[in-house]
Every structure is written in C-alpha cells, then in structure tokens.
Scaffold this motif. Sequence first.
Motif, PDB file in Angstrom:
ATOM      1  N   GLU A 400       0.845  -1.197   0.000  1.00 19.52           N
ATOM      2  CA  GLU A 400       0.000   0.000   0.000  1.00 19.52           C
ATOM      3  C   GLU A 400       0.880   1.246   0.000  1.00 19.52           C
ATOM      4  OE1 GLU A 400      -4.033   1.377   2.244  1.00 19.52           O
ATOM      5  OE2 GLU A 400      -2.384   0.754   3.538  1.00 19.52           O
ATOM      6  N   VAL A 401       0.642   2.135  -0.954  1.00 18.85           N
ATOM      7  CA  VAL A 401       1.432   3.362  -1.077  1.00 18.85           C
ATOM      8  C   VAL A 401       0.782   4.514  -0.326  1.00 18.85           C
ATOM      9  CG1 VAL A 401       2.357   5.053  -2.711  1.00 18.85           C
ATOM     10  CG2 VAL A 401       2.404   2.608  -3.273  1.00 18.85           C
ATOM     11  N   PHE A 402      -0.525   4.587  -0.366  1.00 10.62           N
ATOM     12  CA  PHE A 402      -1.306   5.654   0.270  1.00 10.62           C
ATOM     13  C   PHE A 402      -0.916   7.027  -0.261  1.00 10.62           C
ATOM     14  CE2 PHE A 402      -3.934   7.112   3.931  1.00 10.62           C
ATOM     15  CZ  PHE A 402      -4.917   6.153   3.808  1.00 10.62           C
ATOM     16  N   GLY A 403      -0.910   7.108  -1.570  1.00 10.91           N
ATOM     17  CA  GLY A 403      -0.614   8.351  -2.250  1.00 10.91           C
ATOM     18  C   GLY A 403      -1.111   8.257  -3.681  1.00 10.91           C
ATOM     19  N   PRO A 404      -0.957   9.317  -4.485  1.00 14.21           N
ATOM     20  CA  PRO A 404      -1.514   9.360  -5.841  1.00 14.21           C
ATOM     21  C   PRO A 404      -0.661   8.599  -6.844  1.00 14.21           C
ATOM     22  CG  PRO A 404      -0.380  11.405  -5.380  1.00 14.21           C
ATOM     23  CD  PRO A 404      -0.304  10.584  -4.122  1.00 14.21           C
ATOM     24  N   VAL A 405      -0.586   7.284  -6.664  1.00 10.29           N
ATOM     25  CA  VAL A 405       0.284   6.441  -7.479  1.00 10.29           C
ATOM     26  C   VAL A 405      -0.505   5.216  -7.950  1.00 10.29           C
ATOM     27  CG1 VAL A 405       2.427   5.130  -7.594  1.00 10.29           C
ATOM     28  CG2 VAL A 405       2.288   7.172  -6.138  1.00 10.29           C
ATOM     29  N   ALA A 406      -0.543   5.004  -9.270  1.00 14.83           N
ATOM     30  CA  ALA A 406      -1.263   3.873  -9.856  1.00 14.83           C
ATOM     31  C   ALA A 406      -0.333   3.053 -10.733  1.00 14.83           C
ATOM     32  CB  ALA A 406      -2.444   4.368 -10.684  1.00 14.83           C
ATOM     33  N   THR A 407      -0.641   1.760 -10.847  1.00 16.55           N
ATOM     34  CA  THR A 407       0.042   0.899 -11.815  1.00 16.55           C
ATOM     35  C   THR A 407      -0.993   0.370 -12.793  1.00 16.55           C
ATOM     36  OG1 THR A 407      -0.219  -1.053 -10.397  1.00 16.55           O
ATOM     37  CG2 THR A 407       1.838   0.200 -10.186  1.00 16.55           C
ATOM     38  N   VAL A 408      -0.607   0.260 -14.078  1.00 18.10           N
ATOM     39  CA  VAL A 408      -1.465  -0.311 -15.107  1.00 18.10           C
ATOM     40  C   VAL A 408      -0.805  -1.589 -15.605  1.00 18.10           C
ATOM     41  CG1 VAL A 408      -2.662   0.064 -17.283  1.00 18.10           C
ATOM     42  CG2 VAL A 408      -2.190   2.006 -15.783  1.00 18.10           C
ATOM     43  N   GLN A 409      -1.533  -2.707 -15.473  1.00 18.66           N
ATOM     44  CA  GLN A 409      -1.022  -4.002 -15.906  1.00 18.66           C
ATOM     45  C   GLN A 409      -1.984  -4.624 -16.916  1.00 18.66           C
ATOM     46  OE1 GLN A 409      -0.612  -5.052 -11.460  1.00 18.66           O
ATOM     47  NE2 GLN A 409       0.808  -6.476 -12.455  1.00 18.66           N
ATOM     48  N   ALA A 410      -1.442  -5.247 -17.931  1.00 25.29           N
ATOM     49  CA  ALA A 410      -2.259  -5.887 -18.958  1.00 25.29           C
ATOM     50  C   ALA A 410      -2.510  -7.350 -18.596  1.00 25.29           C
ATOM     51  CB  ALA A 410      -1.568  -5.791 -20.311  1.00 25.29           C
ATOM     52  N   PHE A 411      -3.674  -7.857 -19.014  1.00 22.96           N
ATOM     53  CA  PHE A 411      -3.971  -9.276 -18.860  1.00 22.96           C
ATOM     54  C   PHE A 411      -4.615  -9.786 -20.149  1.00 22.96           C
ATOM     55  CE2 PHE A 411      -7.873  -7.202 -17.393  1.00 22.96           C
ATOM     56  CZ  PHE A 411      -8.870  -7.937 -18.038  1.00 22.96           C
ATOM     57  N   GLU A 412      -4.613 -11.112 -20.307  1.00 22.51           N
ATOM     58  CA  GLU A 412      -5.154 -11.712 -21.524  1.00 22.51           C
ATOM     59  C   GLU A 412      -6.500 -12.392 -21.300  1.00 22.51           C
ATOM     60  OE1 GLU A 412      -2.305 -14.331 -23.231  1.00 22.51           O
ATOM     61  OE2 GLU A 412      -0.741 -12.787 -23.441  1.00 22.51           O
ATOM     62  N   THR A 413      -6.685 -13.034 -20.146  1.00 23.46           N
ATOM     63  CA  THR A 413      -7.908 -13.798 -19.904  1.00 23.46           C
ATOM     64  C   THR A 413      -8.525 -13.402 -18.569  1.00 23.46           C
ATOM     65  OG1 THR A 413      -6.783 -15.599 -18.733  1.00 23.46           O
ATOM     66  CG2 THR A 413      -6.926 -15.758 -21.151  1.00 23.46           C
ATOM     67  N   GLU A 414      -9.801 -13.744 -18.408  1.00 28.25           N
ATOM     68  CA  GLU A 414     -10.480 -13.492 -17.138  1.00 28.25           C
ATOM     69  C   GLU A 414      -9.777 -14.204 -15.996  1.00 28.25           C
ATOM     70  OE1 GLU A 414     -14.582 -15.032 -15.091  1.00 28.25           O
ATOM     71  OE2 GLU A 414     -14.718 -14.318 -17.162  1.00 28.25           O
ATOM     72  N   GLU A 415      -9.356 -15.432 -16.230  1.00 33.05           N
ATOM     73  CA  GLU A 415      -8.677 -16.207 -15.188  1.00 33.05           C
ATOM     74  C   GLU A 415      -7.375 -15.529 -14.766  1.00 33.05           C
ATOM     75  OE1 GLU A 415     -11.624 -18.444 -17.210  1.00 33.05           O
ATOM     76  OE2 GLU A 415      -9.847 -17.425 -18.043  1.00 33.05           O
ATOM     77  N   GLN A 416      -6.652 -14.994 -15.723  1.00 34.77           N
ATOM     78  CA  GLN A 416      -5.407 -14.299 -15.405  1.00 34.77           C
ATOM     79  C   GLN A 416      -5.691 -13.021 -14.612  1.00 34.77           C
ATOM     80  OE1 GLN A 416      -3.217 -12.764 -18.770  1.00 34.77           O
ATOM     81  NE2 GLN A 416      -1.295 -12.599 -17.616  1.00 34.77           N
ATOM     82  N   ALA A 417      -6.725 -12.293 -15.006  1.00 32.58           N
ATOM     83  CA  ALA A 417      -7.083 -11.060 -14.292  1.00 32.58           C
ATOM     84  C   ALA A 417      -7.434 -11.361 -12.838  1.00 32.58           C
ATOM     85  CB  ALA A 417      -8.248 -10.369 -14.984  1.00 32.58           C
ATOM     86  N   LEU A 418      -8.223 -12.405 -12.626  1.00 33.27           N
ATOM     87  CA  LEU A 418      -8.614 -12.763 -11.260  1.00 33.27           C
ATOM     88  C   LEU A 418      -7.408 -13.213 -10.439  1.00 33.27           C
ATOM     89  CD1 LEU A 418     -11.934 -14.636 -12.030  1.00 33.27           C
ATOM     90  CD2 LEU A 418     -11.711 -12.469 -10.794  1.00 33.27           C
ATOM     91  N   ALA A 419      -6.512 -13.967 -11.058  1.00 34.29           N
ATOM     92  CA  ALA A 419      -5.319 -14.405 -10.347  1.00 34.29           C
ATOM     93  C   ALA A 419      -4.455 -13.209  -9.944  1.00 34.29           C
ATOM     94  CB  ALA A 419      -4.518 -15.371 -11.216  1.00 34.29           C
ATOM     95  N   MET A 420      -4.298 -12.263 -10.851  1.00 27.84           N
ATOM     96  CA  MET A 420      -3.523 -11.060 -10.542  1.00 27.84           C
ATOM     97  C   MET A 420      -4.192 -10.248  -9.442  1.00 27.84           C
ATOM     98  SD  MET A 420      -2.635 -10.012 -14.494  1.00 27.84           S
ATOM     99  CE  MET A 420      -1.827  -8.436 -14.122  1.00 27.84           C
ATOM    100  N   ALA A 421      -5.516 -10.112  -9.524  1.00 28.94           N
ATOM    101  CA  ALA A 421      -6.253  -9.316  -8.537  1.00 28.94           C
ATOM    102  C   ALA A 421      -6.149  -9.935  -7.148  1.00 28.94           C
ATOM    103  CB  ALA A 421      -7.709  -9.185  -8.948  1.00 28.94           C
ATOM    104  N   ASN A 422      -6.265 -11.252  -7.063  1.00 33.19           N
ATOM    105  CA  ASN A 422      -6.278 -11.931  -5.759  1.00 33.19           C
ATOM    106  C   ASN A 422      -4.887 -12.195  -5.210  1.00 33.19           C
ATOM    107  OD1 ASN A 422      -9.082 -12.021  -5.643  1.00 33.19           O
ATOM    108  ND2 ASN A 422      -9.193 -14.001  -6.692  1.00 33.19           N
ATOM    109  N   ASP A 423      -3.859 -11.974  -6.017  1.00 31.16           N
ATOM    110  CA  ASP A 423      -2.480 -12.178  -5.569  1.00 31.16           C
ATOM    111  C   ASP A 423      -2.035 -10.981  -4.737  1.00 31.16           C
ATOM    112  OD1 ASP A 423       0.134 -13.001  -5.201  1.00 31.16           O
ATOM    113  OD2 ASP A 423       0.793 -12.372  -7.205  1.00 31.16           O
ATOM    114  N   SER A 424      -2.599 -10.878  -3.546  1.00 33.56           N
ATOM    115  CA  SER A 424      -2.365  -9.718  -2.683  1.00 33.56           C
ATOM    116  C   SER A 424      -2.632 -10.101  -1.239  1.00 33.56           C
ATOM    117  CB  SER A 424      -3.298  -8.555  -3.086  1.00 33.56           C
ATOM    118  OG  SER A 424      -3.173  -7.469  -2.190  1.00 33.56           O
TER     119      SER A 424
END
Length: 497
Positions: A400-424
Amino acid sequence: MMGREDWAGLASRLDIASGLFIEGQYVNARSGKTFDCLNPATDQIIAKVAQGDVADIDLAVASAQAALRDGRWRSLAPRTRASILLRLADLVEVHTQELALLETLDMGKPISDVLNIDIPEVVNTLRYFAECIDKIEGGVTATPVGTLHTITHEPLGVVGAITPWNYPLMMAVWKLAPALAAGNCVVLKPAEQAPLSCTRLAQLFVDAGGPPGVFNVVNGLGPEAGKALALHPDVAKLTFTGSTAVGKLLLGYAGQSNMKRVALETGGKSPQILMPDLYDLDAAVDRAVGGIFDNAGQVCNAGSRLLVHQSLHDEFVQRFIARAQQAYQTGDPLDPATTLGPMVSQTQRQNVQARIDQAISDGAKPVLGGLSPDTQGAGAYLQPCVFTGADNTMRIVREEVFGPVATVQAFETEEQALAMANDSDYGLAASVWTADLKTAHRMVGALQAGVVWVNCFGDGDMTQPFGGYKQSGNSRDKHKDSLLSYMQTKSAWFQLG
C-alpha cells in the motif's frame, strides 16, 4: 459562491479548540505537553494541541466508565438517544463551514471535497444510526410450558476508537455513531496528524444534549495514547482504521490486557479490472482516475492496481493520462477550484516519493509523474504518478502506497485477471467493468474482497457494509450490522412453574 479569499478570511478568524475533551469540557494534558498541528499546504503551525498520554487515557476511560455505570446514556429511552444524535447531525450541518475549514487546514483536503463529500457523509451517518436505535429487536424462543427464554442486546461498555487522518471526521463518525447508538460510552484517539475536527465534534455532542463523559477525546501520539487505550483493562472494545502494521500491534495489546474485542479496518490495494467488453471506456477511465487520485490517493480502498485487458491497454493508458492531467491539478486547498491538495505531511510525501523512486529502480516505467519534485517550496505536494510495465513481484504493486500512485497491468484472460487481482495480502475492495451480467456475477464471486463494485467505483450508501478480507481487517463499518457489533447478546431463561 465563496472563493479562496473568503475561505482564507474565515480561516483567519477560527477559534480552534486545542485541548483534550474529557467529562464534557476541554482540558490540558496532565503532563502539560503539546504537539504542533501543521497545515500541510503551508507547513505553518495551526495550533498547539494538548498531547495526552497514559494518564489522560486513564482519566478519559474513568469518565466514560462512570457515565456507563450511572446509566446517564445507556438508560435513556431509545428515542431520547436518537433525538440527541439527530440534533448532533443538525449541529454538524449548522457548523459545516467551521468543520470543513478545520479539515482542510489540518489535513490538506480541498475545501470543495469536504463540503460536498465528507460533511454530508457525517450527517448521513449520524442520522442513519440515530434511526436504527429503536429498531433493534431481541427474541423469545420456543420453550416448554412453564419456561420463558429471552435474548436481548446490551451495549458492550466503554469503546475505544482510534481513527485515521485521511478522512478525519467521517471515519471517526463511522465508528462513533453506531457505538453511541448502541448505548456505549466512547474514548476517541484521533490521528495526531489531523485531530481538530474530532475535538470540535465532542463539544457539539454536548451542545446537542449528550451527557458529559459519554464521548471523550484524547489527542496524542499513537505509541503513547493509542497504545494506552488498546491496553486499558476497562475498555471493552477497540475499533481502529489505519495501517495493517498498527492493526497487528493492537491485536497483541488486546491479548496482553483483557482480551477486548478488536475491530480492524486496515490496508488496501484495490484492483480495478477492465474487461474487453466494457460498455464505455471513457466512463471507466473517469472512475478509475478518481478511484486512485481522489484525496491525493490517501484512501484505504484506493483503486491503485489497474488491470486492463491487453486489447484496451494502450488506449486506456493514453486516455487515463489525459484525464488525470485535466482533472487533477495541485493548488491551495482553500481554493474551491483546487482538485488535488497536498499530502497530509512532509513525512507522508517523502514516504510516497520513496515508493515511486523504488518502483523506477525496480524497472517500472513512469508514464505520468515519477520525478522527485522541487522540495524548496512550502507544502507537502506531490503530482499524480502512473506506472506501466510493473508486475506482481514489485513492491509498487504489492504494498500500500497511500498516495496518488497507480500501476497499469495488462492481462489476456479473465482467469489471469482474477489471479492477478487476488495475488495480494489485501482484500478491501475491487471493481469490475463489463457489459456481461454473467461475467460480472462470476467475477464478483471469485474476487477476494469485502466490497466489489461493478461498472463503478466507490459508490454506495449507509446500507453498504464496508470492510475487507485478509489483511485488510476483520470488521465492517456502516450498515445496521455495525450497530450490532457494538452490542452483546444476553440470554435469560425463566423458570415460571
């Protein structure tokens, strides 16, 4: 419409209460110590605030315990307690300008945001829980003839609340309103970075007819006053919003003392997932920008991880940068036109800048911001920053940065997006943008987050429980169930024969 000069004039005439608030009045700390409350836009001292410690926490808890024992609050008729909280809501509205100025000067939040977001939410929260008071019902179970079994709800006792600096008054009221509505007495330790509006609220509670001793405020440092409140054996429950690291400490303090209940709303690293079939890219961009840059990114559920389908990635980044540059410009937070105020302190600005520098060193590519600003000028200002090329192994994605900082990451499939999202380690909130109801429903079920928005971000009202999974905490604010979390059930079995 008031302009910057009008607000600056009002600010110059503010009568700022800087004492602790115990037993219905402002008092100095027992030690006589104070700490400087700084305006993060100017680095100037606003007030010297009484610095409470163990002795002051003891005094405040004793005041709350006395009020609890004699029933001056919990024994009032439910509608009487409701009427006091409703009058408090009315007084907050009457004092909107004063409270908004205290928030802006203390924390750096743009005055327009406080007027249009924070204060209305405070009023709504107070009125919602006031109206819940006489809606709490117990139960009578089916028992044999000659017996009666009742289940009733009672207040826990003295509630200790430790609240954050990013939404000082709003976050405090999310906890105070249900705790008071349930009949408890409260000792509040606001964040030392922005305590002024909470201290003023305590006086307004008494002005609304609240009995002295029911709501006490002890300003001070976390390792002193906050720790003392968490360790106090006469505190029945501790409720906290803040960092995960501090939340873990508080759990330990509860175990060391009286095993008090501990309700935590801690860190977040919320993903915003943009599926290829989303119906309106511009709408998604607009909400994604606000999801990370509102309040200078100092939001626990900030949507800082932007997961974008590869077919949309480049176009999204282009529009996101353009929208951010258009919508968020730094300026004097007393100017109603300002959309991005300073960080809460120079320390916080430096912490966020260190995260940005580390991300660049790790190989992430800054496509907006990212360069260390000129630190010669006054104010804890930091420009919005966006990274591409980051991955889930990098600290900028995981922490957690707690400031005005964003990252943009690309994904190919729904399964990949969910895996990336939950990997936290976190699971406070998430959002999904898709035009397909089946996709939305499926992804909501798969996301490990306490709050999920579909085709929006940050929406909701007082009926929406707010809290997270995993290391984002173990509690829920808002919603009627929050009121019940400040109560305990009593089971009574009557032998009538």
